[in-house]
Design an enzyme around this catalytic site. Sequence first.
Site, mmCIF file in Angstrom:
data_model
loop_
_atom_site.group_PDB
_atom_site.id
_atom_site.type_symbol
_atom_site.label_atom_id
_atom_site.label_comp_id
_atom_site.label_asym_id
_atom_site.label_seq_id
_atom_site.Cartn_x
_atom_site.Cartn_y
_atom_site.Cartn_z
ATOM 1 C CG ASP A 1 -19.963 36.437 26.510
ATOM 2 O OD1 ASP A 1 -20.327 35.964 27.588
ATOM 3 O OD2 ASP A 1 -19.715 35.766 25.485
HETATM 4 N N1 URA Z 1 -23.358 32.904 24.161
HETATM 5 C C1 URA Z 1 -22.165 33.514 24.237
HETATM 6 O O1 URA Z 1 -21.166 32.921 23.880
HETATM 7 N N2 URA Z 1 -22.113 34.760 24.709
HETATM 8 C C2 URA Z 1 -23.194 35.456 25.090
HETATM 9 O O2 URA Z 1 -23.097 36.612 25.510
HETATM 10 C C3 URA Z 1 -24.442 34.814 25.006
HETATM 11 C C4 URA Z 1 -24.505 33.530 24.535
#
Ligand code: URA
Length: 247
Positions: free
Chosen positions: A112
């Site tokens: 993310d």
């Molecule tokens: N889980 C999440 O919530 N975000 C990420 O970037 C990776 C795993």
Amino acid sequence: MKAPTMRLDKLLGSMGYGSRRDIAALARLGAITLDGRDLTDASARIAVTPDLPDRMTVDGEPVDPPPGVVILLNKPRGVTCSHKEAGPLVYDLLPTRWRARDPAISTVGRLDKETSGLLLMTDDGDLLHRIISPKRHVAKVYRAILARPLNGTEGALFASGQLMLEGDDKPLKPAELEVISPTEARLTVTEGRYHMVRRMFAAAGNHVEALHRERLGGLCIPADLQPGQWRLLGAEVVDRIFAGGPP
Ligand code: URA
């Protein structure tokens, strides 16, 4: 195994150095060398080996790595794993010419925008699929800082193999929780679902304030690699991704 060969103009074209015409012009000007000698014929076939940057120069600079690159990026918060969204992108952290490569470099899965840590990027589609394949069970280890103290039930919930996240059609595979402090935990998962770690803690009544990926399979972030910095990985380091997993 014998290294594959490619025409010089095709090879450098695929690495973003310009059109075949541009490369023919560079060669004619004596701007390309191999093992210390000018390469004036752009149609010459070159053995494509990983050590090419040690042996070939373009305009006096070591040539970029040939196709088959694997990059480990220490992703900072605030950059997006996308080729085309607005705002800062992970690809902006790589040399500009690399955006014109064909095959293109892509991220291996995504983190993310607000998640930091270990992100692999590659132009090797087979490797990418091997890493993200659910059959490989490549472990991903995240450190999460939480808005509220853990309540003690999360470990069993995540390990149960029964946790169904909203909108999903099958439960999550068992995941392992290690408590670091009342509001900090390390979570090892083998899947890569959308916003997975954040949604897991939300399902346990908490909220992830900061998320960092520490590990992918047997790889971790080198101690001297600062956020925003990256490193090319050699084949023996790439193999570590699968260390401990099924063949
Ligand atoms: N889980 C999440 O919530 N975000 C990420 O970037 C990776 C795993």
